[in-house]
Design an enzyme around this catalytic site. Structure first.
Site, PDB file in Angstrom:
ATOM      1  N   HIS A  31       0.838  -1.207   0.000  1.00  0.00           N
ATOM      2  CA  HIS A  31       0.000   0.000   0.000  1.00  0.00           C
ATOM      3  C   HIS A  31       0.870   1.253   0.000  1.00  0.00           C
ATOM      4  O   HIS A  31       0.697   2.147  -0.842  1.00  0.00           O
ATOM      5  CB  HIS A  31      -0.912  -0.021   1.233  1.00  0.00           C
ATOM      6  N   GLU A  32       1.822   1.323   0.945  1.00  0.00           N
ATOM      7  CA  GLU A  32       2.626   2.540   1.080  1.00  0.00           C
ATOM      8  C   GLU A  32       3.493   2.780  -0.151  1.00  0.00           C
ATOM      9  O   GLU A  32       3.602   3.905  -0.648  1.00  0.00           O
ATOM     10  CB  GLU A  32       3.494   2.466   2.339  1.00  0.00           C
ATOM     11  N   HIS A  54       1.686   4.300  -3.055  1.00  0.00           N
ATOM     12  CA  HIS A  54       1.550   5.757  -3.027  1.00  0.00           C
ATOM     13  C   HIS A  54       2.691   6.395  -3.810  1.00  0.00           C
ATOM     14  O   HIS A  54       2.497   7.418  -4.493  1.00  0.00           O
ATOM     15  CB  HIS A  54       1.571   6.269  -1.580  1.00  0.00           C
ATOM     16  N   GLU A 110      -6.057   6.642  -2.449  1.00  0.00           N
ATOM     17  CA  GLU A 110      -6.037   5.622  -1.386  1.00  0.00           C
ATOM     18  C   GLU A 110      -6.463   4.261  -1.929  1.00  0.00           C
ATOM     19  O   GLU A 110      -5.889   3.231  -1.573  1.00  0.00           O
ATOM     20  CB  GLU A 110      -6.964   6.034  -0.237  1.00  0.00           C
ATOM     21  N   HIS A 137      -9.705   7.890   3.120  1.00  0.00           N
ATOM     22  CA  HIS A 137      -9.634   6.471   3.466  1.00  0.00           C
ATOM     23  C   HIS A 137     -11.007   5.803   3.397  1.00  0.00           C
ATOM     24  O   HIS A 137     -11.091   4.570   3.366  1.00  0.00           O
ATOM     25  CB  HIS A 137      -9.048   6.288   4.866  1.00  0.00           C
TER      26      HIS A 137
END
Length: 480
Positions: free
Chosen positions: A293-294, A297, A317, A382
């Site tokens: 996920h990170e 980004h 997100e 989110h």
């Protein structure tokens, strides 16, 4: 000259030799002689059978020219290298490892990248013509393993430095993991004046962590494993080498702050940061899908650069949730199998739910939107991400109740129509192409529908089953 002797239990010997010619080391001239217990000769394995003699041991090209070539090779291999440092003096050798043996200079250029980490490149220069014969990373890589908190024992590529190993992977852009020592950044707005440290983890035997929080290296194992797996997913599935698509690695900071219940990506440092959690709501936030996920980004920041507000923020997100989930499925790790739950490994009983978010029915977290409406853009990003997460699940798996990988899901549609999924692989390819080719910083949900339909057309054809499925999945979450 003998370099090593291995003696079998029955007394057989295997004697390894290095060779020289006129006092010069021969690269690729090594051999192993095999002897019976009695000492009788049994055979030999040779790196080369070519004659090693060269016509002259006097170079026509000087050492300074070889050193300059090595420095340029280091700068070319590591574009973020900012300083070159004095390296070992070029050494004359006979190179028998790259075709016909020839006189060569072997030079290792050293320096520091923009983060202050050591980098090195070893170059072979033909001592007669000045042409570069070969080059390779001057820091030795080593295959290690780590006992992680969430993924069991996992393989790690590390860097050997002297008698120790560094948790830095030269096969993946020198991505590394450091200890933030429970400190935090000192920032004013978006500008960080003092950044918490990322002291590179080192280990004596290349076996990292214990699988428990008692060993600070365990969380580092998870972070590095997550970085490696995400790198591999983007490279092997989408042809993207590195987060920036430029072959350069990012880095991780673990043990950030005290009881810090978060993990985040920062473009300014091109890095991921992970808190340890408070132990009641969250454990260390280094799970595989969180890492995917990170890092995703970062991919978004280098491509569509979706604004982090309104519907664009929800898509930002959701992109990280979608790609992080696909990274987890790609890993096929039985200790942390793929699913459509976000952050299920890190939540503790104090969180009150079995995961952070639920892609099949996002509203199960009591905050996320299942269906688009004109008010979605006003939600926290989110939670507005729920619409795209729901779309992604439906596109991959379809609607209705089912069990996938031992997990029960039930994904209703907003228009009452049934949806048949086309699989995770096609979801990933369509979303990645839409993100990297058609989405922009202000893309809304309507724009995402258009972008993914264009992507489906590019990949599978207008009017294809995949195109129809994309249109149907968006309609099923009320994006028409």
């Amino acid at each position: 000259s003998v370099r090593d002797v291995l003696i079998d239990p029955d007394g057989s010997q295997h004697v390894r030799y290095d060779r020289t010619f006129a006092g010069l080391p021969v690269l690729g001239g090594d051999l192993v002689v095999h002897l019976a217990p009695s000492g009788a000769y049994r055979g030999a394995d040779r790196a080369t059978t070519a004659p090693l003699a060269v016509r002259t041991t006097t170079p026509a090209v000087g050492a300074d020219a070889a050193a300059a070539q090595a420095g340029q090779a280091l700068l070319a291999a590591d574009g973020r290298t900012t300083t070159l440092q004095p390296g070992a003096a070029p050494q004359l050798v006979v190179d028998a490892g790259h075709g016909t043996p020839r006189l060569a200079w072997q030079t290792t250029a050293a320096g520091q990248d923009y983060l202050g980490n050591p980098v090195a490149r070893t170059v072979l220069t033909d001592a007669t013509t000045g042409r570069q014969i070969a080059d390779w990373d001057g820091l030795e890589t080593a295959a290690g393993d780590g006992a992680s908190l969430y993924g069991g024992t996992v393989p790690l590529e590390t860097t050997q430095s002297g008698g120790a190993y560094q948790l830095k992977d030269p096969t993946r852009g020198n991505t590394y993991t450091g200890d933030a020592a429970n400190k935090t950044d000192l920032c004013i707005g978006s500008i960080c004046i003092v950044r918490a440290p990322a002291t590179l983890f080192t280990d004596a035997d290349n076996h990292w962590g214990t699988g428990t929080t008692a060993d600070r290296a365990s969380a580092a194992v998870d972070a590095q494993y997550g970085t490696n797996t995400t790198w591999d997913y983007y490279k092997n599935v989408h042809g993207r080498t590195g987060i920036g698509g430029d072959g350069k690695g990012s880095y991780n900071r673990v043990h950030y702050g005290s009881n810090y219940n978060n993990a985040f990506w920062q473009d300014s440092c091109f890095c991921m940061t992970y808190g340890d959690g408070d132990g009641s709501v969250f454990g260390p936030l280094v799970a595989l899908d969180v890492a995917g996920h990170e890092m995703s980004h970062g991919v978004t920041s280098r491509t569509a650069k979706l604004n982090y507000s309104g519907e664009s923020g929800g898509l930002n997100e959701a992109t990280s949730d979608i790609m992080g989930t696909l990274v987890e499925w790609y890993a096929a790790n039985p200790a942390d199998p793929g699913d459509y739950l976000i952050g299920e490994e890190i939540v503790k009983p104090g969180f009150g739910k079995p995961a952070l978010r639920f892609m099949d029915q996002p509203s199960k977290d009591t905050k996320s939107a299942d269906c688009w409406s004109s008010s979605v853009g006003g939600l926290d990003v989110h939670y507005s991400s729920g619409v795209a997460n729901h779309f992604a699940y439906l596109l991959a798996e379809g609607s209705g109740a089912k069990v996938i990988g031992g997990v029960s899901y039930n994904s209703p549609t907003c228009n009452g129509a049934g949806v048949t999924g086309i699989g995770r692989d096609k979801l990933g390819k369509i979303w990645y192409r839409a993100l990297t080719t058609y989405m922009t910083s202000t893309t809304t949900y309507a724009g995402a529908r258009t972008a993914t339909l264009k992507a489906a057309t590019d990949l599978y054809g207008a009017g294809s089953a995949e195109y129809t499925a994309v249109a149907g999945a968006w309609s099923a979450v009320a994006v028409n």
